[in-house]
Scaffold this active site. Structure first.
Site, mmCIF file in Angstrom:
data_model
loop_
_atom_site.group_PDB
_atom_site.id
_atom_site.type_symbol
_atom_site.label_atom_id
_atom_site.label_comp_id
_atom_site.label_asym_id
_atom_site.label_seq_id
_atom_site.Cartn_x
_atom_site.Cartn_y
_atom_site.Cartn_z
ATOM 1 N N GLU A 218 0.783 -1.227 0.000
ATOM 2 C CA GLU A 218 0.000 0.000 0.000
ATOM 3 C C GLU A 218 0.820 1.284 0.000
ATOM 4 O O GLU A 218 0.332 2.326 -0.439
ATOM 5 C CB GLU A 218 -0.940 0.006 1.227
ATOM 6 N N SER B 17 -48.985 -29.375 38.005
ATOM 7 C CA SER B 17 -48.410 -30.257 39.024
ATOM 8 C C SER B 17 -46.967 -29.929 39.386
ATOM 9 O O SER B 17 -46.416 -30.546 40.305
ATOM 10 C CB SER B 17 -48.499 -31.709 38.555
#
Length: 756
Positions: free
Chosen positions: A168, A446
């Site tokens: 770059e 239950s």
């Protein structure tokens, strides 16, 4: 005019300098909060299979090799596993890299060894406990359009820095922020093309553009960019600039959120931390800088491969690679990870609870999204198994029963600590809306019965597991003057039943009679003590579950039971630290002994019997060698199907029903319990084991009357009981002494209680 112009230029440079300093020396980036799962703790004699550990290592991105020599690798040989564990920060302190050898004997860890290195003084060092790093579950990117994972200079590979400069900006270490020759070359190229087709930007200019400017292509913007680059280069070292660039550069898109920086890109594309990238992987990421969309490895693999090989060639030409290395690297495939490890919002039901707790301990929203590290109790393997089990069973039951509106929710927690391991909010496990696990309040049926029976067993002078209860028709006045006539599920009455049978078989009428005898106030008080923090209406139907709870609340209730009466408040958050690992919050809440340990043990004994011969006996049929405990629950007209159960380590609560409260025609056993069985199928359930309280012993009772009996009589019920509360003498067999016992091999107390 010259002086005025010079003053304006100087003023502009001063203005830019102030901007640059503020950005570089303040908080450069708004980083999302990171959400971590629980770390897997390993200790000597722990019951954990090699497969379970390998599952965790695979999740963490460790690579299986023939000989583990680099961090992030492991290998298996015979009954041992060798792993090169990564270093990591945790609220308990910094954990360095470790070379760990773990050996097994059967399904238990027999030894853990830190292998010889500088940290161990050059010799192998035995340890009783170690841990793996916590998995990064998600990143809270709410309101942000970009995401990044900051990396320190020590974690940036040398070759990444070299490759960026070579590809770059070759003159990076020579120029002062701008490269005039590159600018001139780009200027003439643009003149010839008649438009902006080439840039002469240095790495410093690219950083300035990303930090301060838009992506607009104009000469004015380029001039601003150049000024900022000059100031940045003047103010900061090349290393600081390069490191900032490595953390800033755009490298891809994760849905609507931009992936910035090589640290995050490393996880996004390769599911591993930046220091562990191979040379070809580094070259792939460097190649993306030119155009992450154009060179997207998931969409355009051929372009990406070509670009990667160009980066490798440039490294070779710069003498950073040997020829044989270069030739080997260009021949490798891309090896892009298929994992979606960066998907934010994963497991939204669990994250709901995390956010709720985070809001309570970190008050300011800005602090919650400023790069903090959030450490949770999530067991990602348990979470995935829970999701899969729930989805599979809801789908199969929906299809077989023609119930398209069927849905479910599930919570899994640790028995001892109350740490929540998994939450599933519905059959659509990715849905971020209504979370049934936390917010669906439904009658529990239950599931309330253990609280009713516990309230009785805490009075051992009057009640024990062999106490006979009436199972005869009963009528009661309910609210509004109506008559209430509770029935058993099979519409039968048995006259008298032992307390343990009534609970094991989930008979309704004995539960109602027992609850009324104990007192509805005492039943409600017991439910509260088990961890349910709400006002409870004291009506007779409470004894059959006329109380609305969420799966989370049910889990809390059964966690207290499973933990021998000790309440550990359910939670998902253990600690929060800042981005630089300063502790913000750590959980420090003591457990509370809420109910009598001996009475709780008796309830757990009965709940184990439920899975052997009661309403949940399908569990023993599916897992014949594993002891577990649990309770089914079904509400009126089969509108709600419930199950809550536990093995040695985990408590699981499951609700199944329809959001519109229409009947689903499923009992607790045919609906919710099937999810529990499927969940246990996907993991390795651990045998239930509880300490036998010193106040208990095995007592013998006449099976037809419940009276204390001599051992060895023909029809007796032998169960654990609180011995000090029993009568001092027992009745003989038919008025005679009990027959002599045959000599048999002596069994342990655990074998006598729960079988071989």
């Amino acid at each position: 005019m010259f002086i005025v112009g010079l003053a304006a230029i100087v003023a502009y440079f001063i203005y830019v300098d102030a901007q640059v300093q503020q950005r570089f020396e303040g908080n450069k980036w708004q980083v999302p909060a990171q959400i971590f799962a629980r770390p897997l703790v390993l200790h000597e004699k722990q019951e954990i299979t090699p497969k379970e550990l390998i599952d965790e290592l695979t999740l963490l991105g460790y690579r299986k090799v023939t000989n583990a020599t680099h961090t992030g690798e492991y290998h298996v040989h015979a009954n041992q596993l060798r792993v090169k564990r990564r270093a990591f920060d945790y609220p308990g302190g910094y954990e360095p890299e470790r070379d760990i050898r773990i050996q097994w004997q059967g399904d238990r860890i027999s030894s853990i060894m830190f292998m010889a290195n500088a940290q161990t003084g050059g010799r192998n060092q035995k340890t009783l406990m170690t841990k793996l790093e916590p998995w990064l579950v998600s990143r809270m990117v709410n309101g942000l359009d970009e995401d990044r994972m900051l990396v320190d200079s020590d974690d940036i590979p040398y070759l990444l820095q070299k490759a960026l400069v070579i590809v770059e900006d070759r003159d990076f270490y020579e120029h002062y922020g701008i490269a005039p020759t590159s600018i001139i070359r780009a200027f003439f190229a643009n003149i010839i093309a008649g438009k902006t087709v080439q840039g002469g930007s240095t790495l410093t200019q690219q950083l300035a553009k990303n930090f301060f400017l838009t992506r607009e292509r104009s000469y004015i913007r380029k001039a601003k960019e150049a000024v900022m680059a000059l100031v940045i280069d003047f103010r900061y070292s090349k290393e600081e600039i390069l490191n900032a660039y490595i953390n800033e550069v755009f490298l891809g898109q994760n849905g609507s959120v931009a992936v910035h920086g090589f640290g995050l890109a490393s996880h996004f594309y390769f599911d591993k931390p930046l220091p562990e990238l191979s040379v070809p992987e580094i070259a792939t990421l460097v190649g993306l800088v030119k155009g992450p969309s154009y060179y997207s490895p998931t969409k355009y693999a051929e372009r990406t491969l070509e670009r990667r090989n160009l980066v490798l060639r440039l490294l070779f030409e710069a003498n950073e690679l040997e020829r044989n290395e270069y030739e080997r690297y260009v021949a490798t495939s891309l090896n892009i990870s298929k994992s979606k490890s960066l998907a934010s919002g994963k497991h939204p039901a669990f994250m709901d609870k995390v956010r709720n707790e985070l809001n309570m301990v970190v008050s300011k929203a800005s602090e919650r999204l400023s790069g903090v590290k959030v450490y949770t109790t999530l067991d990602i393997n348990a979470q995935r198994r829970a999701e899969a089990a729930l989805v599979e069973k809801v789908e199969s039951i929906s299809n077989s029963r023609n119930q398209p509106n069927l849905d479910a929710a599930m919570v899994v927690s640790d028995v001892k600590s109350g740490e929540i391991r998994a939450i599933v909010g519905g059959k659509d496990t990715t849905f971020k809306g209504f979370n049934r696990a936390l917010h669906a309040q439904r009658p529990i049926g239950s599931l309330v019965k253990p609280a009713v029976y516990l309230a009785a067993l805490e009075n051992p002078e009057k009640y024990n597991l062999a106490t006979m209860l009436d199972d005869v028709p009963v009528k009661m006045r309910s609210t509004g003057g109506k008559t209430w006539e509770p029935l058993n599920a099979d519409k039968e009455f048995r006259g008298k039943v032992a307390l343990i049978e009534a609970l094991t078989k989930s008979y309704n009428v004995p539960s109602v009679k027992l609850g009324m005898a104990v007192g509805l106030g005492q039943v409600a008080y017991t439910i509260n003590r088990l961890g349910i923090e709400k006002d409870i209406e004291e009506v007779p139907a409470l004894t059959l579950g006329a109380i609305d709870l969420s799966p989370l609340q049910v889990n809390q209730m059964y966690q207290t039971l499973a933990n021998n009466g000790v309440l550990s408040h359910l939670h998902t958050l253990t600690a929060v630290s800042s981005s630089d690992n300063e502790l913000i919050y750590i959980r420090d809440v003591e457990n509370e002994e809420r109910v009598d340990e001996s009475a709780t043990y008796l309830i757990n004994y009965a709940l184990h019997k439920v899975t052997l011969e009661g309403t949940a006996k399908a569990i023993r049929q599916r897992f014949p060698t594993i002891n577990m405990a649990g309770k089914t629950g079904t509400t009126n007209d089969y509108r709600d199907s419930w199950f809550a159960g536990f093995d040695r380590n985990l408590v699981t609560s499951i609700w199944m029903g329809a959001d519109d409260n229409q009947p689903i025609n499923l009992s607790g056993a045919s609906g919710a319990m099937q999810v529990f069985i499927a969940f246990q199928d996907k993991q390795a359930p651990k045998n239930l084991a509880r300490r036998f309280p010193s106040t208990l012993g095995i007592a013998h009772f006449d099976a037809s009357t419940g009276a204390l009996s001599a051992p060895g009589c023909g029809d007796i019920l032998s169960v654990p009981a609180i011995l000090s509360a029993l009568e001092s003498s027992s009745q003989p067999c038919n008025g005679e002494s009990a027959p002599a016992k045959k000599k048999t091999k002596k069994k342990s107390l655990w074998q006598r209680l729960f079988g071989d």
